[in-house]
Design an enzyme around this catalytic site. Sequence first.
Site, short mmCIF file in Angstrom:
data_model
loop_
_atom_site.label_atom_id
_atom_site.label_comp_id
_atom_site.label_asym_id
_atom_site.label_seq_id
_atom_site.Cartn_x
_atom_site.Cartn_y
_atom_site.Cartn_z
N ARG A 1 22.22 -8.78 -2.26
CA ARG A 1 23.33 -9.17 -1.64
C ARG A 1 23.26 -10.10 -0.67
O ARG A 1 24.03 -11.08 -0.56
CB ARG A 1 23.80 -7.90 -0.92
CG ARG A 1 24.63 -6.70 -1.89
CD ARG A 1 25.44 -5.88 -1.01
NE ARG A 1 25.50 -4.59 -1.73
CZ ARG A 1 26.80 -4.19 -2.70
NH1 ARG A 1 27.50 -5.38 -2.94
NH2 ARG A 1 26.64 -3.11 -3.18
N PHE B 1 25.24 -11.36 -15.92
CA PHE B 1 25.25 -10.64 -14.64
C PHE B 1 24.47 -11.23 -13.32
O PHE B 1 23.34 -11.82 -13.26
CB PHE B 1 24.39 -9.13 -14.72
CG PHE B 1 24.83 -8.31 -13.87
CD1 PHE B 1 26.15 -7.37 -13.69
CD2 PHE B 1 23.88 -8.18 -12.64
CE1 PHE B 1 26.11 -6.32 -12.97
CE2 PHE B 1 24.06 -7.09 -11.58
CZ PHE B 1 25.28 -6.52 -11.86
N GLU C 1 37.93 -10.73 -3.16
CA GLU C 1 36.85 -9.94 -4.15
C GLU C 1 35.70 -10.82 -4.48
O GLU C 1 35.77 -11.85 -4.21
CB GLU C 1 37.47 -9.65 -5.23
CG GLU C 1 37.87 -8.05 -5.58
CD GLU C 1 36.61 -7.22 -5.84
OE1 GLU C 1 35.26 -7.67 -5.25
OE2 GLU C 1 36.54 -6.14 -6.28
N ASP C 2 34.76 -10.23 -4.64
CA ASP C 2 33.43 -10.96 -4.89
C ASP C 2 33.56 -11.58 -6.67
O ASP C 2 33.47 -12.80 -6.67
CB ASP C 2 32.20 -10.03 -4.80
CG ASP C 2 32.21 -8.91 -5.60
OD1 ASP C 2 33.21 -8.50 -6.09
OD2 ASP C 2 31.34 -8.02 -5.46
N ASP D 1 35.52 -9.10 -13.41
CA ASP D 1 34.71 -8.67 -14.61
C ASP D 1 35.83 -8.31 -15.73
O ASP D 1 36.70 -9.06 -16.12
CB ASP D 1 33.74 -7.91 -14.35
CG ASP D 1 32.71 -7.67 -15.38
OD1 ASP D 1 32.24 -8.71 -15.89
OD2 ASP D 1 32.35 -6.52 -15.78
#
Length: 175
Positions: free
Chosen positions: A163, A150, A97-98, A101
């Site tokens: 991205r 964020f 996963e990136d 959260d």
Amino acid sequence: MAERIKVLMTEEEVDRKIKEIGLLISKDYEGKEVRIICILRGASFFACELAKRINLPVTIDFMSVSSYGAGTESSGHVKIVKDLEESIEGKDVIVVEDIIDSGRTLSMLLELLKARKPNSIALCTLLDKPERRVVDVDVKYVGFQIPDLFVVGYGLDYDQKYRNLPYIGVVEFDN
Ligand code: IMP
Ligand code: MG
């Protein structure tokens, strides 16, 4: 509303970290074949770089789930947009996963994938925001722990933009 990007982790720092994780995985899975599951779209940049740093037979498959709209808050609902091409039964799976959260996406995904009977399943994320965790998830490989900001770049987007940045940055808004 205009946005600016402030660098949080440079390209060199990210590359160094990915090499470290690749080495760890190569040691932990010695003698095995690794099936990487890349969670689209965010993890694609990280997953490809990581795969290149794993010194073992690696296969890669992609899955797309949606939990976010165009904003910066989780909807709390996760749905499979694109499923894997191949079975993971009996495989040693690493879900890449990136960012984690709330943890909702990964915990839901993990339950779903465990039901498909892999030999083993581990989670690997480039970024982790522990302060934001709502659901507990056991993550084996974490690149960087970051505060509640964020972030974009290295696959992470804000409204599908940024991205392609080769570093991790924080979005700052001018009001
Ligand atoms: P979770 O279900 O709340 O853990 O959400 C994980 C997903 O939310 C990630 O795969 C990202 O797509 C997205 N996300 C969470 N935080 C950020 C961020 O700071 N920047 C960009 N995307 C984020
Ligand atoms: Mg994502």
